[in-house]
Design a protein around this motif. Structure first.
Motif, PDB file in Angstrom:
ATOM      1  N   GLY A  71      43.295  41.950  39.743  1.00  0.00           N
ATOM      2  CA  GLY A  71      43.770  43.103  38.983  1.00  0.00           C
ATOM      3  C   GLY A  71      42.631  43.936  38.439  1.00  0.00           C
ATOM      4  N   VAL A  72      41.610  43.278  37.888  1.00  0.00           N
ATOM      5  CA  VAL A  72      40.467  44.004  37.328  1.00  0.00           C
ATOM      6  C   VAL A  72      39.731  44.776  38.421  1.00  0.00           C
ATOM      7  CG1 VAL A  72      38.155  43.682  36.358  1.00  0.00           C
ATOM      8  CG2 VAL A  72      40.118  42.578  35.288  1.00  0.00           C
ATOM      9  N   ALA A  76      39.360  48.756  38.539  1.00  0.00           N
ATOM     10  CA  ALA A  76      38.021  49.343  38.470  1.00  0.00           C
ATOM     11  C   ALA A  76      37.769  50.263  39.659  1.00  0.00           C
ATOM     12  CB  ALA A  76      36.972  48.236  38.417  1.00  0.00           C
ATOM     13  N   LEU A  77      38.190  49.833  40.853  1.00  0.00           N
ATOM     14  CA  LEU A  77      38.040  50.686  42.030  1.00  0.00           C
ATOM     15  C   LEU A  77      38.876  51.961  41.897  1.00  0.00           C
ATOM     16  CD1 LEU A  77      38.168  47.909  44.771  1.00  0.00           C
ATOM     17  CD2 LEU A  77      36.197  49.369  44.266  1.00  0.00           C
ATOM     18  N   TYR A 162      33.525  48.812  36.389  1.00  0.00           N
ATOM     19  CA  TYR A 162      33.334  50.243  36.647  1.00  0.00           C
ATOM     20  C   TYR A 162      31.846  50.593  36.555  1.00  0.00           C
ATOM     21  CZ  TYR A 162      33.334  55.278  35.804  1.00  0.00           C
ATOM     22  OH  TYR A 162      33.069  56.625  35.851  1.00  0.00           O
ATOM     23  N   GLY A 163      31.184  50.078  35.527  1.00  0.00           N
ATOM     24  CA  GLY A 163      29.751  50.326  35.394  1.00  0.00           C
ATOM     25  C   GLY A 163      28.969  49.758  36.565  1.00  0.00           C
ATOM     26  N   ALA A 164      29.366  48.557  37.036  1.00  0.00           N
ATOM     27  CA  ALA A 164      28.691  47.972  38.188  1.00  0.00           C
ATOM     28  C   ALA A 164      28.903  48.819  39.439  1.00  0.00           C
ATOM     29  CB  ALA A 164      29.200  46.550  38.418  1.00  0.00           C
ATOM     30  N   LEU A 165      30.115  49.311  39.626  1.00  0.00           N
ATOM     31  CA  LEU A 165      30.407  50.145  40.794  1.00  0.00           C
ATOM     32  C   LEU A 165      29.626  51.461  40.755  1.00  0.00           C
ATOM     33  CD1 LEU A 165      34.262  49.569  41.043  1.00  0.00           C
ATOM     34  CD2 LEU A 165      32.540  48.856  42.720  1.00  0.00           C
ATOM     35  N   GLN A 166      29.373  51.965  39.556  1.00  0.00           N
ATOM     36  CA  GLN A 166      28.592  53.203  39.439  1.00  0.00           C
ATOM     37  C   GLN A 166      27.163  53.009  39.921  1.00  0.00           C
ATOM     38  OE1 GLN A 166      31.112  55.367  39.201  1.00  0.00           O
ATOM     39  NE2 GLN A 166      29.952  56.596  37.720  1.00  0.00           N
ATOM     40  N   GLY A 167      26.723  51.764  39.955  1.00  0.00           N
ATOM     41  CA  GLY A 167      25.359  51.489  40.405  1.00  0.00           C
ATOM     42  C   GLY A 167      25.218  51.364  41.907  1.00  0.00           C
ATOM     43  N   VAL A 168      26.320  51.427  42.643  1.00  0.00           N
ATOM     44  CA  VAL A 168      26.247  51.376  44.112  1.00  0.00           C
ATOM     45  C   VAL A 168      25.567  52.655  44.604  1.00  0.00           C
ATOM     46  CG1 VAL A 168      27.584  51.298  46.248  1.00  0.00           C
ATOM     47  CG2 VAL A 168      28.301  49.930  44.269  1.00  0.00           C
ATOM     48  N   ALA A 187      35.579  49.643  50.107  1.00  0.00           N
ATOM     49  CA  ALA A 187      35.696  48.759  48.948  1.00  0.00           C
ATOM     50  C   ALA A 187      35.370  47.316  49.305  1.00  0.00           C
ATOM     51  CB  ALA A 187      37.099  48.856  48.357  1.00  0.00           C
ATOM     52  N   LEU A 188      35.941  46.808  50.413  1.00  0.00           N
ATOM     53  CA  LEU A 188      35.809  45.397  50.767  1.00  0.00           C
ATOM     54  C   LEU A 188      34.465  45.056  51.391  1.00  0.00           C
ATOM     55  CD1 LEU A 188      39.386  44.691  52.213  1.00  0.00           C
ATOM     56  CD2 LEU A 188      38.496  44.030  49.984  1.00  0.00           C
TER      57      LEU A 188
END
Length: 281
Positions: A71-72, A76-77, A162-168, A187-188
């Protein structure tokens, strides 16, 4: 010692003191207390309430942990794919349920689960739940506690993910888009692998928190007198200590929970190469 090292020790010193006083110290005392009775571990596991509590927690974990993690990540995605204004608003909305915790949170859930009081009464009636006793059946408590725990904790994890994804790296995402990757493929195969260490960190903390579930069943029992006072293993430890006066068995049970959490955390950390960096490869 240079001024930089002194400053580093000054920053970490208060944490080390608190860790020693409220972490390592209690664990050592629990170990001493459990060894004061050589049969304390046998007493804890042979108690007639141990297996039912273990079964309750196992079912709770089987439901709560996948729902929390999946769920998280999905939320977040989803938030990352929104416009900045919408994303900020959604993160705020997701954080709000976590602001109502403890006894206030349990009271709120108690009201929501009472068909006579709940704003979701039509939904409850549609499910055939007409009274509070219909909702708060012992067989439903696992689902209720999983929902309560998820609502309390998912918001902060959505913000972290969300913060981690912003670092991609953006150039990686642009390359995936040029290669024709769909949203799910990106995503996967790209985003989630690149934030895998954050996911492992979330799984470790969610696992340890879920295994030690206490607040939800304890407070709901006090409000609704539903279920058992030994529904969870932590509740059983409390009963050992303050109802039976068997502090050795309570300490033994706590140490067993600590051992399970430690082994699970170490397995995930080493399996995921949590502390490995690009420089170290």
């Amino acid at each position: 010692m240079t001024s930089g090292k002194w400053f580093g020790w000054l920053c970490v010193g208060p944490y080390l003191v608190l860790l020693s006083v409220f972490g390592i110290g209690p664990v050592l005392y629990a170990l001493y207390e459990s060894l004061s009775d050589p049969r304390s571990y046998v007493h804890a596991t042979a108690d007639f309430r141990f297996l039912p509590a273990l079964g309750n927690v196992s079912l709770f974990m089987a439901l709560y942990l996948p729902v929390m993690v999946i769920g998280v990540l999905l939320l977040a995605l989803f938030v990352q794919g929104q416009r900045p204004l919408y994303g900020t608003t959604l993160r705020l909305v997701y954080m709000l349920p976590g602001a109502v915790t403890g006894s206030a949170g349990v009271l709120l859930w108690y009201v929501m689960l009472q068909p006579a009081l709940s704003p979701f009464a039509p939904l409850l009636h549609g499910l055939g739940l007409r009274t509070g006793n219909d909702v708060l059946k012992p067989s439903y408590l696992v689902v209720i506690f999983a929902l309560m725990a998820f609502a309390t904790g998912f918001g902060q994890w959505v913000v972290i993910m969300y913060g981690a994804l912003q670092g991609v790296p953006r150039e990686v995402l642009e390359a995936a888009e040029m290669d024709g990757c769909s949203w799910w493929q990106t995503a996967l195969r790209i985003k989630l692998p690149l934030i895998s260490k954050y996911v492992v960190y979330m799984v470790i903390l969610a696992f340890t928190a879920g295994l030690q579930i206490f607040i939800e069943p304890q407070l709901l029992y006090g409000v609704a007198f539903t279920g058992s006072k030994s529904w969870s293993l932590n509740q059983l430890g409390l009963l050992f200590a303050f109802d039976n006066g068997d502090f050795a068995a309570a300490a033994a049970l706590c140490l067993m929970l600590l051992a399970v959490c430690t082994v699970a955390a170490c397995f995930l950390v080493f399996k995921a190469k949590f502390f490995e960096t690009e420089v170290g490869r």
